[in-house]
Design a protein around this motif. Structure first.
Motif: not given
Length: 244
Positions: A23-36, A59-74
């Motif tokens: 969560g901190q890595a996503v919010v802090g920008g270690e993983f950019a918006i749209g990055e897998t 699943k917890t991070l998805a519930a917070k709206g930070l990420v979304v999982a897609r089959a065969r995409i990541g």
């Protein structure tokens, strides 16, 4: 790590570790918006957890709206518009990553939309016991031995009790926003507590309770608004001091 304290406790500890760090890595920008994000195998190895624990954390991070999982995409990082800023973790991660004046103003604007009205409701509905408790908390904020951290905790306790005294259950649910905002204040303020500032904070909060005790809804609303606005100004000054 898993197995150290027993299966269930270890599982919860590992789950929280993954949620916090990713969560901190996503919010802090270690993983950019749209990055897998890296795949399950890589992340499980990074955190030394099972894939089951990792998926629960996702699943917890998805519930917070930070990420979304897609089959065969990541698992992909979602745009900020999807992030649940009312979630205390997400807001805390923002403060941890570093915030600017606009972000602080936005937090204060939400507080101004909610807490003054909660104070007015407390003036209408709070019991004598509620009022006495709030007065004790407000007076205790004037203890000269407070550090910035203990003062922030005392401040938080007061505001949460006031939200409860409004007798509106929805108000108490926004307590996570208030909690994260006030803990963020602690991170940005100076390491020493100034006695003059401690006195000012205590007096301002005592005034809120006095207006509530008088059953003056408008007075309580104005007193709470004053506390939030002055706190915002102090926080922005501290932020500017750090940047200069």
């Amino acid at each position: 790590m898993p197995g150290t304290f027993g299966n269930q406790r270890g599982k919860r500890t590992s789950h929280r570790l993954v949620v916090e760090e990713l969560g901190q890595a996503v919010v802090g920008g270690e993983f950019a918006i749209g990055e897998t994000l890296p795949g399950d195998t890589d992340l499980a190895a990074r955190f030394s957890v099972s894939r089951t624990v990792l998926r629960e954390a996702m699943k917890t991070l998805a519930a917070k709206g930070l990420v979304v999982a897609r089959a065969r995409i990541g698992t992909r990082v979602l745009p900020r518009a999807h992030w649940n800023l009312f979630d205390s973790d997400v807001l805390t991660w923002h403060f941890g990553a570093g915030v600017d004046e606009d972000f602080l103003r936005h937090v204060s604007e939400v507080r101004l939309a909610l807490e003054p009205y909660a104070a007015a409701l407390a003036a209408r509905r709070a019991s004598d016991v509620d009022i006495a408790r709030m007065m004790r908390l407000a007076v205790a904020m004037g203890d000269a031995s407070h550090s910035p951290h203990t003062l922030a905790l005392a401040d938080l306790e007061f505001h949460l009790r006031l939200l409860e005294a409004s007798l509106n259950p929805f108000m108490r649910t926004v307590g996570s926003l208030i909690e994260a905002a006030l803990m963020g204040v602690f991170q940005l303020t100076s390491p020493t507590a100034d006695e003059t500032e401690i006195d000012r904070v205590a007096i301002a909060h005592i005034r809120i309770v006095e207006e509530i005790r008088r059953r003056d809804e408008e007075g309580a609303r104005n007193a709470m608004e004053h506390v939030i606005r002055v706190g915002q100004e102090r926080l922005i000054m501290d932020l500017r001091g750090r940047e200069s």
